[in-house]
Design a protein around this motif. Structure first.
Motif, PDB file in Angstrom:
ATOM      1  N   GLU A   5       0.935  -1.043   0.023  1.00 34.20           N
ATOM      2  CA  GLU A   5       0.520  -0.304  -0.029  1.00 34.20           C
ATOM      3  C   GLU A   5       0.481   1.269  -0.369  1.00 34.20           C
ATOM      4  OE1 GLU A   5      -2.711   0.760   3.481  1.00 34.20           O
ATOM      5  OE2 GLU A   5      -3.860  -0.491   2.170  1.00 34.20           O
ATOM      6  N   LYS A   6       1.118   1.784  -0.659  1.00 29.38           N
ATOM      7  CA  LYS A   6       1.404   3.463  -0.981  1.00 29.38           C
ATOM      8  C   LYS A   6       0.916   4.120  -0.023  1.00 29.38           C
ATOM      9  CE  LYS A   6       3.082   6.857  -4.564  1.00 29.38           C
ATOM     10  NZ  LYS A   6       3.976   7.347  -3.463  1.00 29.38           N
ATOM     11  N   ARG A   7       2.035   4.719   0.860  1.00 27.73           N
ATOM     12  CA  ARG A   7       1.240   5.912   1.441  1.00 27.73           C
ATOM     13  C   ARG A   7       1.845   7.455   1.395  1.00 27.73           C
ATOM     14  NH1 ARG A   7      -1.464   4.741   5.731  1.00 27.73           N
ATOM     15  NH2 ARG A   7      -0.318   6.179   7.305  1.00 27.73           N
ATOM     16  N   SER A   8       1.074   8.273   1.443  1.00 27.29           N
ATOM     17  CA  SER A   8       0.961  10.040   1.124  1.00 27.29           C
ATOM     18  C   SER A   8       1.063  10.094   2.087  1.00 27.29           C
ATOM     19  CB  SER A   8      -0.067  10.358   0.188  1.00 27.29           C
ATOM     20  OG  SER A   8      -0.366   9.632  -1.086  1.00 27.29           O
ATOM     21  N   MET A   9       1.416  12.126   1.535  1.00 26.54           N
ATOM     22  CA  MET A   9       2.438  12.674   3.011  1.00 26.54           C
ATOM     23  C   MET A   9       1.442  14.243   2.752  1.00 26.54           C
ATOM     24  SD  MET A   9       5.236  12.515   4.803  1.00 26.54           S
ATOM     25  CE  MET A   9       5.787  11.065   5.364  1.00 26.54           C
ATOM     26  N   GLY A  10       0.896  14.765   3.900  1.00 29.31           N
ATOM     27  CA  GLY A  10       0.290  15.649   3.441  1.00 29.31           C
ATOM     28  C   GLY A  10      -0.270  16.780   4.760  1.00 29.31           C
ATOM     29  N   GLN A  11      -0.936  17.943   4.912  1.00 30.47           N
ATOM     30  CA  GLN A  11      -1.049  18.860   5.758  1.00 30.47           C
ATOM     31  C   GLN A  11      -2.508  19.469   6.086  1.00 30.47           C
ATOM     32  OE1 GLN A  11       1.442  22.990   5.057  1.00 30.47           O
ATOM     33  NE2 GLN A  11       1.283  22.591   7.378  1.00 30.47           N
ATOM     34  N   TYR A  21     -15.233  16.514   9.868  1.00 31.93           N
ATOM     35  CA  TYR A  21     -14.388  15.510   8.634  1.00 31.93           C
ATOM     36  C   TYR A  21     -13.627  17.099   7.760  1.00 31.93           C
ATOM     37  CZ  TYR A  21     -17.130  19.325   6.063  1.00 31.93           C
ATOM     38  OH  TYR A  21     -18.177  20.392   5.291  1.00 31.93           O
ATOM     39  N   GLY A  22     -12.563  16.896   7.372  1.00 30.19           N
ATOM     40  CA  GLY A  22     -12.092  17.923   6.917  1.00 30.19           C
ATOM     41  C   GLY A  22     -11.128  17.699   5.352  1.00 30.19           C
ATOM     42  N   PHE A  23      -9.793  18.004   4.843  1.00 27.32           N
ATOM     43  CA  PHE A  23      -9.981  18.353   4.181  1.00 27.32           C
ATOM     44  C   PHE A  23      -8.152  18.357   3.742  1.00 27.32           C
ATOM     45  CE2 PHE A  23     -13.533  19.620   2.696  1.00 27.32           C
ATOM     46  CZ  PHE A  23     -13.246  18.959   1.112  1.00 27.32           C
ATOM     47  N   ILE A  24      -7.159  17.786   3.456  1.00 25.57           N
ATOM     48  CA  ILE A  24      -5.533  17.151   3.425  1.00 25.57           C
ATOM     49  C   ILE A  24      -5.095  18.208   2.281  1.00 25.57           C
ATOM     50  CG2 ILE A  24      -3.774  16.059   3.948  1.00 25.57           C
ATOM     51  CD1 ILE A  24      -5.754  13.565   4.655  1.00 25.57           C
ATOM     52  N   LYS A  25      -4.257  18.858   2.748  1.00 27.07           N
ATOM     53  CA  LYS A  25      -3.190  19.687   1.297  1.00 27.07           C
ATOM     54  C   LYS A  25      -2.337  18.431   1.082  1.00 27.07           C
ATOM     55  CE  LYS A  25      -1.771  23.390   2.139  1.00 27.07           C
ATOM     56  NZ  LYS A  25      -1.342  24.801   3.033  1.00 27.07           N
ATOM     57  N   VAL A  26      -2.561  17.909  -0.200  1.00 29.31           N
ATOM     58  CA  VAL A  26      -1.802  17.058  -0.502  1.00 29.31           C
ATOM     59  C   VAL A  26      -0.182  17.732  -1.980  1.00 29.31           C
ATOM     60  CG1 VAL A  26      -0.729  14.631  -1.314  1.00 29.31           C
ATOM     61  CG2 VAL A  26      -2.667  15.369  -0.182  1.00 29.31           C
ATOM     62  N   PHE A  27       0.914  17.822  -1.527  1.00 33.05           N
ATOM     63  CA  PHE A  27       2.072  18.185  -2.221  1.00 33.05           C
ATOM     64  C   PHE A  27       2.160  16.718  -2.921  1.00 33.05           C
ATOM     65  CE2 PHE A  27       2.104  20.783   1.409  1.00 33.05           C
ATOM     66  CZ  PHE A  27       1.629  22.004   1.314  1.00 33.05           C
ATOM     67  N   ASP A  34      -6.390  18.974  -2.931  1.00 33.85           N
ATOM     68  CA  ASP A  34      -7.246  18.487  -1.929  1.00 33.85           C
ATOM     69  C   ASP A  34      -7.706  17.246  -1.693  1.00 33.85           C
ATOM     70  OD1 ASP A  34      -5.727  21.040  -0.842  1.00 33.85           O
ATOM     71  OD2 ASP A  34      -8.304  21.489  -1.563  1.00 33.85           O
ATOM     72  N   VAL A  35      -7.711  16.641  -0.922  1.00 31.53           N
ATOM     73  CA  VAL A  35      -8.031  14.990  -0.433  1.00 31.53           C
ATOM     74  C   VAL A  35      -8.919  15.257   0.771  1.00 31.53           C
ATOM     75  CG1 VAL A  35      -7.507  12.802   0.673  1.00 31.53           C
ATOM     76  CG2 VAL A  35      -6.541  14.050  -1.868  1.00 31.53           C
ATOM     77  N   PHE A  36     -10.533  14.420   0.762  1.00 37.69           N
ATOM     78  CA  PHE A  36     -11.021  14.654   1.571  1.00 37.69           C
ATOM     79  C   PHE A  36     -10.521  13.478   3.109  1.00 37.69           C
ATOM     80  CE2 PHE A  36     -14.890  12.323   4.102  1.00 37.69           C
ATOM     81  CZ  PHE A  36     -15.932  13.456   4.623  1.00 37.69           C
ATOM     82  N   PHE A  37     -10.938  13.993   4.079  1.00 38.76           N
ATOM     83  CA  PHE A  37     -10.605  12.542   5.520  1.00 38.76           C
ATOM     84  C   PHE A  37     -12.432  12.350   6.111  1.00 38.76           C
ATOM     85  CE2 PHE A  37      -8.695  16.279   7.468  1.00 38.76           C
ATOM     86  CZ  PHE A  37      -8.982  16.408   8.621  1.00 38.76           C
ATOM     87  N   LYS A  49      -5.427  22.216  12.166  1.00 40.52           N
ATOM     88  CA  LYS A  49      -4.796  22.464  10.723  1.00 40.52           C
ATOM     89  C   LYS A  49      -3.539  22.711  11.210  1.00 40.52           C
ATOM     90  CE  LYS A  49      -5.315  26.248   7.698  1.00 40.52           C
ATOM     91  NZ  LYS A  49      -5.851  28.143   8.558  1.00 40.52           N
ATOM     92  N   ASP A  50      -2.777  22.690  10.287  1.00 36.99           N
ATOM     93  CA  ASP A  50      -1.770  22.748   9.668  1.00 36.99           C
ATOM     94  C   ASP A  50      -0.271  21.712  10.286  1.00 36.99           C
ATOM     95  OD1 ASP A  50      -2.039  25.125   8.240  1.00 36.99           O
ATOM     96  OD2 ASP A  50      -1.237  26.361  10.339  1.00 36.99           O
ATOM     97  N   TRP A  51      -1.525  19.916  10.976  1.00 35.07           N
ATOM     98  CA  TRP A  51      -0.399  18.969  11.243  1.00 35.07           C
ATOM     99  C   TRP A  51      -0.301  18.749   9.986  1.00 35.07           C
ATOM    100  CZ3 TRP A  51      -3.300  16.243  16.487  1.00 35.07           C
ATOM    101  CH2 TRP A  51      -2.849  16.826  17.501  1.00 35.07           C
ATOM    102  N   TRP A  52       1.161  18.014  10.242  1.00 36.84           N
ATOM    103  CA  TRP A  52       1.423  16.664   8.882  1.00 36.84           C
ATOM    104  C   TRP A  52       1.039  15.120   8.803  1.00 36.84           C
ATOM    105  CZ3 TRP A  52       3.535  17.739   4.573  1.00 36.84           C
ATOM    106  CH2 TRP A  52       4.072  19.614   4.147  1.00 36.84           C
ATOM    107  N   VAL A  53       0.265  14.847   7.587  1.00 33.37           N
ATOM    108  CA  VAL A  53      -0.367  13.591   8.223  1.00 33.37           C
ATOM    109  C   VAL A  53      -0.116  12.682   7.177  1.00 33.37           C
ATOM    110  CG1 VAL A  53      -2.357  13.836   9.493  1.00 33.37           C
ATOM    111  CG2 VAL A  53      -2.236  13.960   7.533  1.00 33.37           C
ATOM    112  N   GLU A  54       0.440  11.358   7.719  1.00 35.10           N
ATOM    113  CA  GLU A  54       0.509  10.109   6.444  1.00 35.10           C
ATOM    114  C   GLU A  54      -0.898   9.555   6.944  1.00 35.10           C
ATOM    115  OE1 GLU A  54       4.140   7.644   5.968  1.00 35.10           O
ATOM    116  OE2 GLU A  54       3.130   6.973   7.347  1.00 35.10           O
TER     117      GLU A  54
END
Length: 87
Positions: A5-11, A21-27, A34-37, A49-54
């Protein structure tokens, strides 16, 4: 999570504490998206907001959705694109 499984990172760009719910900014090298979560895909009580997540991106009825979120301790620019990436 399977080993392939490929993991992504974003803020975290936006998060509604009332609606959970919210949105992650994926670089990406080609730009940002923007990806929903939903908080149910994060195994902790709070996220800000502004936390980095994988996370893993999966297709849903409404588009892409981040699942299996995990907070990372610092911006992972070098892991994503090398040290020359500017955002």
């Amino acid at each position: 999570m399977s080993p392939k499984e490929k993991r992504s990172m974003g803020q975290i760009k936006f998060y509604s504490h009332t609606k959970k719910y919210g949105f992650i900014k994926v670089f990406r090298p080609t730009g940002m998206e923007d990806v929903f979560f939903h908080i149910s895909d994060y195994k902790a009580d709070e996220i800000y907001k502004d936390w980095w997540v994988e996370f893993t991106i999966e297709a849903s009825e409404k588009g892409k959705q981040a699942v299996n979120l995990r907070r990372v301790s610092q911006p992972p620019e070098s892991k994503l694109f090398g040290t020359d990436f500017v955002y």
